[in-house]
Write a protein that holds these residues in place. Structure first.
Motif, PDB file in Angstrom:
ATOM      1  N   ASP A   1      86.585 -58.627 -49.722  1.00  0.00           N
ATOM      2  CA  ASP A   1      86.719 -59.987 -50.227  1.00  0.00           C
ATOM      3  C   ASP A   1      87.660 -60.047 -51.429  1.00  0.00           C
ATOM      4  N   CYS A   2      87.649 -59.021 -52.270  1.00  0.00           N
ATOM      5  CA  CYS A   2      88.523 -58.998 -53.446  1.00  0.00           C
ATOM      6  C   CYS A   2      89.911 -58.466 -53.129  1.00  0.00           C
ATOM      7  N   GLY A   3      90.107 -57.849 -51.981  1.00  0.00           N
ATOM      8  CA  GLY A   3      91.408 -57.327 -51.585  1.00  0.00           C
ATOM      9  C   GLY A   3      91.739 -55.964 -52.130  1.00  0.00           C
ATOM     10  N   ARG A   4      90.810 -55.293 -52.801  1.00  0.00           N
ATOM     11  CA  ARG A   4      91.089 -53.984 -53.402  1.00  0.00           C
ATOM     12  C   ARG A   4      90.685 -52.816 -52.510  1.00  0.00           C
ATOM     13  N   TRP A   5      89.954 -53.085 -51.451  1.00  0.00           N
ATOM     14  CA  TRP A   5      89.416 -52.012 -50.622  1.00  0.00           C
ATOM     15  C   TRP A   5      89.783 -52.269 -49.161  1.00  0.00           C
ATOM     16  N   LEU A   6      90.123 -51.207 -48.458  1.00  0.00           N
ATOM     17  CA  LEU A   6      90.502 -51.273 -47.054  1.00  0.00           C
ATOM     18  C   LEU A   6      89.419 -50.603 -46.219  1.00  0.00           C
ATOM     19  N   VAL A   7      88.982 -51.296 -45.164  1.00  0.00           N
ATOM     20  CA  VAL A   7      87.969 -50.775 -44.247  1.00  0.00           C
ATOM     21  C   VAL A   7      88.617 -50.655 -42.875  1.00  0.00           C
ATOM     22  N   THR A   8      88.498 -49.482 -42.269  1.00  0.00           N
ATOM     23  CA  THR A   8      89.105 -49.215 -40.971  1.00  0.00           C
ATOM     24  C   THR A   8      88.026 -48.883 -39.957  1.00  0.00           C
ATOM     25  N   GLY A   9      88.276 -49.250 -38.713  1.00  0.00           N
ATOM     26  CA  GLY A   9      87.400 -48.906 -37.601  1.00  0.00           C
ATOM     27  C   GLY A   9      88.200 -48.256 -36.502  1.00  0.00           C
ATOM     28  N   GLY A  10      87.573 -47.344 -35.755  1.00  0.00           N
ATOM     29  CA  GLY A  10      88.304 -46.589 -34.747  1.00  0.00           C
ATOM     30  C   GLY A  10      87.564 -46.484 -33.435  1.00  0.00           C
ATOM     31  N   ALA A  11      88.271 -45.943 -32.442  1.00  0.00           N
ATOM     32  CA  ALA A  11      87.668 -45.705 -31.134  1.00  0.00           C
ATOM     33  C   ALA A  11      86.630 -44.597 -31.181  1.00  0.00           C
ATOM     34  N   ASP A  12      86.582 -43.831 -32.267  1.00  0.00           N
ATOM     35  CA  ASP A  12      85.561 -42.796 -32.428  1.00  0.00           C
ATOM     36  C   ASP A  12      84.226 -43.355 -32.910  1.00  0.00           C
ATOM     37  N   GLY A  13      84.134 -44.672 -33.109  1.00  0.00           N
ATOM     38  CA  GLY A  13      82.901 -45.290 -33.573  1.00  0.00           C
ATOM     39  C   GLY A  13      82.669 -45.194 -35.064  1.00  0.00           C
ATOM     40  N   MET A  14      83.631 -44.649 -35.801  1.00  0.00           N
ATOM     41  CA  MET A  14      83.484 -44.474 -37.245  1.00  0.00           C
ATOM     42  C   MET A  14      84.082 -45.659 -37.991  1.00  0.00           C
ATOM     43  N   VAL A  15      83.535 -45.909 -39.179  1.00  0.00           N
ATOM     44  CA  VAL A  15      84.033 -46.931 -40.095  1.00  0.00           C
ATOM     45  C   VAL A  15      84.293 -46.247 -41.433  1.00  0.00           C
ATOM     46  N   HIS A  16      85.524 -46.331 -41.922  1.00  0.00           N
ATOM     47  CA  HIS A  16      85.915 -45.663 -43.157  1.00  0.00           C
ATOM     48  C   HIS A  16      86.279 -46.691 -44.215  1.00  0.00           C
ATOM     49  N   PHE A  17      86.149 -46.263 -45.464  1.00  0.00           N
ATOM     50  CA  PHE A  17      86.297 -47.134 -46.635  1.00  0.00           C
ATOM     51  C   PHE A  17      87.285 -46.470 -47.588  1.00  0.00           C
ATOM     52  N   PHE A  18      88.451 -47.121 -47.827  1.00  0.00           N
ATOM     53  CA  PHE A  18      89.518 -46.570 -48.660  1.00  0.00           C
ATOM     54  C   PHE A  18      89.804 -47.505 -49.833  1.00  0.00           C
ATOM     55  N   SER A  19      90.426 -46.939 -50.861  1.00  0.00           N
ATOM     56  CA  SER A  19      90.865 -47.706 -52.028  1.00  0.00           C
ATOM     57  C   SER A  19      92.356 -47.991 -51.905  1.00  0.00           C
ATOM     58  N   LEU A  20      92.750 -49.246 -52.106  1.00  0.00           N
ATOM     59  CA  LEU A  20      94.162 -49.601 -52.043  1.00  0.00           C
ATOM     60  C   LEU A  20      94.950 -48.881 -53.126  1.00  0.00           C
ATOM     61  N   LEU A  21      94.361 -48.699 -54.301  1.00  0.00           N
ATOM     62  CA  LEU A  21      95.055 -47.994 -55.383  1.00  0.00           C
ATOM     63  C   LEU A  21      95.381 -46.570 -54.983  1.00  0.00           C
ATOM     64  N   GLU A  22      94.484 -45.916 -54.257  1.00  0.00           N
ATOM     65  CA  GLU A  22      94.739 -44.551 -53.808  1.00  0.00           C
ATOM     66  C   GLU A  22      95.834 -44.518 -52.740  1.00  0.00           C
ATOM     67  N   LEU A  23      95.905 -45.577 -51.929  1.00  0.00           N
ATOM     68  CA  LEU A  23      96.884 -45.592 -50.838  1.00  0.00           C
ATOM     69  C   LEU A  23      98.299 -45.798 -51.349  1.00  0.00           C
ATOM     70  N   VAL A  24      98.468 -46.533 -52.431  1.00  0.00           N
ATOM     71  CA  VAL A  24      99.817 -46.842 -52.924  1.00  0.00           C
ATOM     72  C   VAL A  24     100.157 -46.058 -54.177  1.00  0.00           C
ATOM     73  N   ARG A  25      99.301 -45.125 -54.573  1.00  0.00           N
ATOM     74  CA  ARG A  25      99.571 -44.352 -55.788  1.00  0.00           C
ATOM     75  C   ARG A  25     100.805 -43.480 -55.580  1.00  0.00           C
ATOM     76  N   LYS A  26     101.659 -43.462 -56.594  1.00  0.00           N
ATOM     77  CA  LYS A  26     102.880 -42.677 -56.526  1.00  0.00           C
ATOM     78  C   LYS A  26     102.562 -41.202 -56.700  1.00  0.00           C
ATOM     79  N   THR A  27     103.046 -40.367 -55.767  1.00  0.00           N
ATOM     80  CA  THR A  27     102.786 -38.935 -55.803  1.00  0.00           C
ATOM     81  C   THR A  27     104.109 -38.195 -55.777  1.00  0.00           C
ATOM     82  N   THR A  28     104.083 -36.971 -56.276  1.00  0.00           N
ATOM     83  CA  THR A  28     105.258 -36.104 -56.249  1.00  0.00           C
ATOM     84  C   THR A  28     105.079 -35.050 -55.176  1.00  0.00           C
ATOM     85  N   GLY A  29     106.127 -34.289 -54.956  1.00  0.00           N
ATOM     86  CA  GLY A  29     106.070 -33.279 -53.908  1.00  0.00           C
ATOM     87  C   GLY A  29     105.025 -32.219 -54.164  1.00  0.00           C
TER      88      GLY A  29
END
Length: 605
Positions: free
Chosen positions: A168-196
């Motif tokens: 609802d706040c737009g900060r968290w991503l929830v995914t569902g798959g054909a494996d029947g699992m539901v996962h919960f991710f943080s948007l900040l972690e997904l777009v965080r800048k990383t180095t090699g």
């Protein structure tokens, strides 16, 4: 006064993955159709093709809207995902403008994606700056909408990813798959800048395995609660941060789509039935059910202590049979003959209209309060030459239903207010810096086509595009303001604390009570400070910047020298180890040669 105010006109955007071969004159037949929920009439349509000849139609599987502030006047930008209806493994992302009135939508660009099948489609973040897609391999992709750069890829499911949804706040991503699992991710972690050197795999914050079959739909409730639906017919209400499964509701058929509106869930099933579940009534039902179970247990204990017959105990518990039956919180809307694949709600004035689409291309509108069907339309039917014509069900000569080539499955339904030029101001858009107006072409130019490949590690900084409207101002007026501005720390104007920065960047703190006797001197000092020229303030700022740059350069040189010394020490240690290994090899060679000589002598004797 409020009762006479006109509400904005609503339109619904309806997409299909298998459009008609041609678009009718008055709308309908295209990959994207714009319909009026009130009159159930098609206003306009857009047909897209995947080839230059225009023979291979391009369907739309998912449709996601950009925030309203991203759109220029009179339009609404949306991101679509579709596949070539004539050839497999040919998928595209597309940017579309929905225009006001009966004007047809505009396709700005389309681009191929990293995977041939994006089974979860593409969704735009609530802020509008990021795009997430899920593929058949279980991999999720994160793009920057500004520039279209592919920022990150991560493995979300070991089977295909089937649905994506924001909290609802737009900060968290929830995914569902054909494996029947539901996962919960943080948007900040997904777009965080990383180095090699610091790249690592992204792990979900939490995972749920309440479903036994493919997860088809996820919707967000208020707060941090989500609802998931699966082919096993189960609805699960989960709480993100407590990781708890609050409730599970079992339905008789598999659920293909789901929507939440005013504390009610609307679930479209594979058998064409739309289930309406009142969450408030369901909570009361579960409370009564738990009360009946506790009463039965208590009576059973009392019966065992008083040596009553078991038959008397079960007979006494029959008073809660009506509650256990679940009557009252679940209703059904029956009308579709095929699986319901898309569903949405249109709230207009005092009426709530449910719009549902099935696997054959039939769209129905329902009155939620009376649970009655208002209208039915097939925009992709050949007989729908004019918009708004109700088409009866057709069967072939043998009485069977239509063949698969005649079906036009509805993939998504989105309801939005019709864009109006008088109410949408480009000045409110983040793409118009300094109050200067911007046109639609400049906005679309920033929302570039999505890249297929992730850039190399040496180009890490170029992946994160510097947004032009977020650039800080470094002009003379701004520097003078921040150099001489006074900041309030605590208290009020009568006797509080205050702090300000001098030209030497030293913080000066004064107490209102102690400085009351020196008010005249303060006024004199204020007049003197006001007479300081802008040039001196700028020179002080530049000198401080040079000092900071020199200090940072010195620290960087020291760290570089330290790293070089560490590398030299490591190299020396490796050389010593190599010398020891060589000496050990030489000793073993000497021993081996002596043994061979002894063996030769003993063999000669």
């Amino acid at each position: 006064l409020t009762s006479t105010m006109a509400q904005p006109k609503l339109i619904s955007c309806i997409t299909t993955s298998c459009p008609s071969s041609s678009v009718t004159v008055n709308g309908g037949g295209g990959s994207l159709s714009i319909m009026s929920p009130q009159s159930a009439s098609v206003l306009s349509s857009l047909r897209m093709t995947a080839d230059m000849g225009g023979k291979a139609a391009l369907g739309v599987s998912t449709f996601s809207l950009f925030p309203e502030r991203f759109s220029p006047a009179g339009t609404r930008l949306a991101l679509g995902y579709g596949e070539n209806s004539a050839r497999a493994n040919d998928a595209y992302a597309m940017l579309i403008s929905i225009r006001m009135g009966s004007l047809p939508p505009i396709l700005h660009w389309k681009s191929r994606l990293p995977e041939a099948q994006m089974t979860a489609g593409l969704i735009v973040s609530r802020c509008g700056y990021y795009i997430v897609g899920g593929g058949a391999s279980g991999t999720c992709y994160v793009w920057s909408s500004i520039g279209g750069n592919l920022l990150k890829t991560f493995k979300a499911h070991y089977r295909s990813c089937t649905c994506l949804e924001w909290s609802d706040c737009g900060r968290w991503l929830v995914t569902g798959g054909a494996d029947g699992m539901v996962h919960f991710f943080s948007l900040l972690e997904l777009v965080r800048k990383t180095t090699g050197k610091s790249k690592r795999s992204i792990s979900p914050i939490h995972s749920w395995s309440t479903h036994t079959m493919k997860v088809n739909a996820i919707v967000s409730l208020l707060g941090t609660r989500m609802v998931t639906a699966s082919d096993d017919g189960q609805l699960s209400i989960i709480e993100l941060f407590s990781h708890a499964v609050i409730a599970t509701i079992q339905l008789p058929h598999s659920i293909k789509c789901l929507v939440h509106h005013r504390n009610r869930l609307f679930a479209g099933s594979s058998h064409g039935t739309v289930y309406v579940i009142d969450l408030g009534a369901y909570a009361m039902h579960r409370t009564d059910q738990m009360g009946v179970a506790n009463t039965a247990k208590r009576r059973k204990r009392n019966a065992a202590s008083s040596e009553l017959q078991a038959s008397d105990v079960f007979h006494s518990g029959e008073s809660g049979s009506d509650v256990a039956a679940g009557i009252g919180y679940q209703t059904e809307l029956i009308g579709h003959e095929h699986a319901v694949t898309a569903i949405s709600i249109a709230s207009h004035e005092s009426q709530d209209i449910l719009i549902s689409g099935d696997d054959s291309g039939t769209i129905r509108t329902w009155d939620i309060d009376s649970r009655g069907s208002l209208s039915m339309i097939r925009p992709w039917s050949s007989s729908a030459a004019t918009a708004g014509v109700v088409v009866p069900d057709k069967k072939d000569k043998s009485g069977n239903k239509k063949s698969k080539k005649d079906l036009h499955p509805v993939t998504s339904i989105l309801v939005l207010s019709e864009p109006e030029a008088a109410t949408i101001s480009v000045g409110n858009s983040p793409f118009a810096p300094g109050g200067r107006k911007s046109n639609a072409s400049s906005i679309v130019r920033l929302l570039a086509p999505l890249k297929r490949y992730e850039q190399q590690a040496d180009d890490e900084d170029s992946r994160y595009l510097k947004v032009p409207f977020m650039k800080p101002k470094r002009d003379m007026e701004t520097l003078e303001y921040w150099d001489a501005n006074v900041y309030s720390i605590q208290g009020d104007s009568s006797g509080g604390m205050s702090a300000y920065y001098t030209t030497e960047n030293d913080i000066v703190i004064s107490n209102g009570e102690n400085d009351a006797a020196t008010a005249n001197n303060s006024n004199t000092n204020d007049d003197a400070a006001a007479s300081i020229s802008s040039k001196s303030a700028l020179d002080a700022t530049l000198s401080q910047a040079k000092h900071d740059a020199a200090r940072m350069a010195k620290e960087e040189n020291e760290s570089l020298m330290q790293s070089l010394e560490d590398k030299d020490a490591e190299l020396e240690r490796l050389r010593k180890e190599l010398a020891e290994q060589r000496s050990q090899v030489e000793r073993w060679e000497t021993v081996n040669n002596r043994l061979m000589q002894k063996l030769k002598k003993s063999g000669g004797k």
